[in-house]
Write an enzyme that holds these catalytic residues in place. Structure first.
Site, short mmCIF file in Angstrom:
data_model
loop_
_atom_site.label_atom_id
_atom_site.label_comp_id
_atom_site.label_asym_id
_atom_site.label_seq_id
_atom_site.Cartn_x
_atom_site.Cartn_y
_atom_site.Cartn_z
CG HIS A 189 -1.63 -1.29 1.48
ND1 HIS A 189 -2.34 -1.98 0.52
CD2 HIS A 189 -1.66 -2.05 2.61
CE1 HIS A 189 -2.81 -3.10 1.04
NE2 HIS A 189 -2.40 -3.18 2.30
NE ARG A 190 3.13 2.63 -5.00
CZ ARG A 190 2.77 1.49 -5.60
NH1 ARG A 190 2.62 0.39 -4.87
NH2 ARG A 190 2.61 1.43 -6.90
CG LEU A 191 1.42 2.34 4.14
CD1 LEU A 191 0.46 1.69 5.13
CD2 LEU A 191 1.53 3.85 4.41
#
Length: 212
Positions: A189-191
């Site tokens: 999740h682009r984390l």
């Protein structure tokens, strides 16, 4: 083709305070070993960024040739664009883009010229054709055609047909002494996981987690 639709999730690994080493050089060596062991092409390739007198950055890919507790070493023609820019501003950035492992490392620091003895040792270890190419190429300067370049190479091959090929006086190297190193591990999740090592006045390292 819609570029905005090209995306993927990063799910291979995670980087946490628990598995991060205290010494950034050891952390880098571990990741470099993983990159080399994965058999990707050019695992030592790094993007080298420098800045000219107007503040214009430029980048190119070179190969890391040595690493120790002092820093990251590469070699180049001292007449090249990067070498000329480093004369005016020795601040430099290196970027290792290990996309296949969903990892990146960015090194920030200063480029220190290597002594002639270290440059000569490396130059003499290169394949003969690479030594000749160093003599034949006026790196970063205009050349009218590939034919002219190959003719110069042939002339150098004839000139140095016998004996050892000497070190050109325009060939040098740099040790990039880091002030900061960032380790990036892709996350879902682009984390992403990002950690910045920053050198302190006593040469210890402060480690900070960064937002993705």
């Amino acid at each position: 083709m819609k570029l905005e639709d090209i995306r993927r999730e990063y799910l291979q690994d995670a980087l946490s305070e628990a598995n991060l080493q205290d010494d950034p050089f050891k952390q880098f060596e571990t990741w470099l070993e993983h990159a080399v062991g994965s058999n990707i092409p050019d695992p030592t390739a790094m993007v080298v960024a420098t800045v000219d007198e107007t503040g214009q950055p430029s980048q190119r890919i070179v190969l890391l040739k040595h690493l120790d507790d002092n820093g990251f070493v590469f070699f180049t023609n001292t007449g090249s664009r990067k070498a000329q820019e480093l004369k005016g501003n020795n601040k430099i950035s290196l970027h290792f883009p290990w996309h296949h492992m969903e990892r990146q490392v960015i090194v920030y620091g200063e480029a220190k010229p290597l002594p002639t003895s270290a440059v000569a040792k490396y130059f003499l270890s290169r394949p003969k054709e690479s030594q000749l190419a160093a003599w034949a190429s006026q790196q970063s300067r205009p050349v009218s055609s590939r034919k002219v370049l190959m003719e110069t190479f042939a002339n150098m091959k004839s000139k140095f047909a016998k004996g050892e090929i000497p070190l050109p006086d325009f060939w040098g190297g740099y040790c990039v002494v880091p002030t900061k190193l960032e380790f990036w591990q892709g996350g879902a999740h682009r984390l992403h996981d990002r950690f910045m090592y920053q050198r302190q006045a006593d040469n210890s390292w402060q480690v900070t987690r960064l937002n993705p």
